[in-house]
Motif scaffolding. Structure first.
Motif, PDB file in Angstrom:
ATOM      1  N   ILE A   2      -6.436  -9.089 -11.133  1.00 21.15           N
ATOM      2  CA  ILE A   2      -7.179  -9.465  -9.931  1.00 21.15           C
ATOM      3  C   ILE A   2      -6.235  -9.556  -8.735  1.00 21.15           C
ATOM      4  CG2 ILE A   2      -8.483 -11.329  -8.829  1.00 21.15           C
ATOM      5  CD1 ILE A   2      -9.692 -11.867 -11.643  1.00 21.15           C
ATOM      6  N   MET A   3      -5.093 -10.178  -8.939  1.00 20.67           N
ATOM      7  CA  MET A   3      -4.118 -10.298  -7.849  1.00 20.67           C
ATOM      8  C   MET A   3      -3.601  -8.916  -7.420  1.00 20.67           C
ATOM      9  SD  MET A   3      -4.134 -13.386  -7.074  1.00 20.67           S
ATOM     10  CE  MET A   3      -2.739 -13.574  -5.999  1.00 20.67           C
ATOM     11  N   HIS A   4      -3.398  -8.027  -8.402  1.00 20.14           N
ATOM     12  CA  HIS A   4      -2.953  -6.670  -8.092  1.00 20.14           C
ATOM     13  C   HIS A   4      -3.935  -5.981  -7.150  1.00 20.14           C
ATOM     14  CE1 HIS A   4      -1.742  -2.491  -8.606  1.00 20.14           C
ATOM     15  NE2 HIS A   4      -3.000  -2.229  -8.932  1.00 20.14           N
ATOM     16  N   TRP A   5      -5.218  -6.034  -7.478  1.00 24.76           N
ATOM     17  CA  TRP A   5      -6.217  -5.354  -6.656  1.00 24.76           C
ATOM     18  C   TRP A   5      -6.400  -6.031  -5.305  1.00 24.76           C
ATOM     19  CZ3 TRP A   5      -7.223  -0.600  -7.504  1.00 24.76           C
ATOM     20  CH2 TRP A   5      -7.110  -0.094  -8.795  1.00 24.76           C
ATOM     21  N   ALA A   6      -6.284  -7.340  -5.274  1.00 26.96           N
ATOM     22  CA  ALA A   6      -6.405  -8.056  -4.000  1.00 26.96           C
ATOM     23  C   ALA A   6      -5.275  -7.656  -3.056  1.00 26.96           C
ATOM     24  CB  ALA A   6      -6.398  -9.564  -4.249  1.00 26.96           C
ATOM     25  N   VAL A   7      -4.071  -7.569  -3.586  1.00 31.00           N
ATOM     26  CA  VAL A   7      -2.926  -7.180  -2.757  1.00 31.00           C
ATOM     27  C   VAL A   7      -3.076  -5.732  -2.303  1.00 31.00           C
ATOM     28  CG1 VAL A   7      -0.435  -6.719  -2.821  1.00 31.00           C
ATOM     29  CG2 VAL A   7      -1.333  -8.855  -3.754  1.00 31.00           C
ATOM     30  N   LEU A   8      -3.567  -4.876  -3.158  1.00 29.19           N
ATOM     31  CA  LEU A   8      -3.750  -3.476  -2.810  1.00 29.19           C
ATOM     32  C   LEU A   8      -4.729  -3.327  -1.651  1.00 29.19           C
ATOM     33  CD1 LEU A   8      -3.126  -0.492  -3.695  1.00 29.19           C
ATOM     34  CD2 LEU A   8      -5.274  -0.619  -4.948  1.00 29.19           C
ATOM     35  N   TYR A   9      -5.814  -4.080  -1.664  1.00 28.63           N
ATOM     36  CA  TYR A   9      -6.823  -3.962  -0.617  1.00 28.63           C
ATOM     37  C   TYR A   9      -6.530  -4.817   0.611  1.00 28.63           C
ATOM     38  CZ  TYR A   9      -9.683  -1.044  -3.538  1.00 28.63           C
ATOM     39  OH  TYR A   9     -10.129  -0.005  -4.288  1.00 28.63           O
ATOM     40  N   GLU A  10      -5.557  -5.696   0.509  1.00 32.30           N
ATOM     41  CA  GLU A  10      -5.206  -6.536   1.665  1.00 32.30           C
ATOM     42  C   GLU A  10      -4.459  -5.739   2.742  1.00 32.30           C
ATOM     43  OE1 GLU A  10      -3.358 -10.913   2.552  1.00 32.30           O
ATOM     44  OE2 GLU A  10      -2.621  -9.804   0.818  1.00 32.30           O
ATOM     45  N   VAL A  11      -3.787  -4.718   2.337  1.00 33.31           N
ATOM     46  CA  VAL A  11      -2.957  -3.928   3.262  1.00 33.31           C
ATOM     47  C   VAL A  11      -3.765  -3.162   4.219  1.00 33.31           C
ATOM     48  CG1 VAL A  11      -1.285  -2.069   3.393  1.00 33.31           C
ATOM     49  CG2 VAL A  11      -1.146  -3.733   1.570  1.00 33.31           C
ATOM     50  N   ILE A  53     -13.315 -14.609  11.771  1.00 32.97           N
ATOM     51  CA  ILE A  53     -12.502 -14.953  10.607  1.00 32.97           C
ATOM     52  C   ILE A  53     -11.839 -13.645  10.155  1.00 32.97           C
ATOM     53  CG2 ILE A  53     -12.462 -15.915   8.275  1.00 32.97           C
ATOM     54  CD1 ILE A  53     -13.413 -17.905  10.423  1.00 32.97           C
ATOM     55  N   PRO A  54     -10.515 -13.602  10.088  1.00 33.85           N
ATOM     56  CA  PRO A  54      -9.838 -12.357   9.709  1.00 33.85           C
ATOM     57  C   PRO A  54     -10.200 -11.929   8.275  1.00 33.85           C
ATOM     58  CG  PRO A  54      -8.271 -13.942  10.604  1.00 33.85           C
ATOM     59  CD  PRO A  54      -9.567 -14.658  10.419  1.00 33.85           C
ATOM     60  N   PRO A  55     -10.373 -10.632   8.063  1.00 29.46           N
ATOM     61  CA  PRO A  55     -10.709 -10.137   6.723  1.00 29.46           C
ATOM     62  C   PRO A  55      -9.687 -10.541   5.668  1.00 29.46           C
ATOM     63  CG  PRO A  55     -10.918  -8.384   8.335  1.00 29.46           C
ATOM     64  CD  PRO A  55     -10.323  -9.561   9.046  1.00 29.46           C
ATOM     65  N   THR A  56      -8.415 -10.641   6.051  1.00 28.04           N
ATOM     66  CA  THR A  56      -7.395 -11.037   5.077  1.00 28.04           C
ATOM     67  C   THR A  56      -7.613 -12.471   4.591  1.00 28.04           C
ATOM     68  OG1 THR A  56      -5.901 -11.604   6.889  1.00 28.04           O
ATOM     69  CG2 THR A  56      -5.643  -9.434   5.899  1.00 28.04           C
ATOM     70  N   VAL A  57      -8.067 -13.328   5.479  1.00 27.96           N
ATOM     71  CA  VAL A  57      -8.349 -14.717   5.098  1.00 27.96           C
ATOM     72  C   VAL A  57      -9.545 -14.759   4.149  1.00 27.96           C
ATOM     73  CG1 VAL A  57      -9.083 -16.975   5.956  1.00 27.96           C
ATOM     74  CG2 VAL A  57      -7.345 -15.682   7.187  1.00 27.96           C
ATOM     75  N   ILE A  58     -10.562 -13.963   4.433  1.00 25.10           N
ATOM     76  CA  ILE A  58     -11.746 -13.907   3.574  1.00 25.10           C
ATOM     77  C   ILE A  58     -11.350 -13.422   2.185  1.00 25.10           C
ATOM     78  CG2 ILE A  58     -13.995 -12.821   3.229  1.00 25.10           C
ATOM     79  CD1 ILE A  58     -14.158 -12.585   6.328  1.00 25.10           C
ATOM     80  N   LEU A  59     -10.591 -12.327   2.131  1.00 28.92           N
ATOM     81  CA  LEU A  59     -10.170 -11.774   0.843  1.00 28.92           C
ATOM     82  C   LEU A  59      -9.300 -12.756   0.068  1.00 28.92           C
ATOM     83  CD1 LEU A  59     -10.152  -9.390  -1.102  1.00 28.92           C
ATOM     84  CD2 LEU A  59      -8.195  -8.494   0.153  1.00 28.92           C
TER      85      LEU A  59
END
Length: 49
Positions: A40-49, A15-21
């Protein structure tokens, strides 16, 4: 430790980490106050990269 175990299990099943996040973020955002959603969305996008 339970959460870490579940993460490793998902990753070991390819399962790709981006899907999990993304899934975790959507679940958290649906349960928090409106004022926290943007942060929350800001931090999720920051760590998705």
């Amino acid at each position: 430790m339970e959460i870490r175990t579940k993460f490793y299990e998902l990753l070991s099943h390819c399962i790709p980490p981006t899907v999990i996040l993304k899934t975790i973020t959507e679940g958290v955002v649906s349960q928090v106050d409106k004022t926290l959603k943007a942060e929350i969305m800001h931090w999720a996008v920051l760590y998705e990269v």
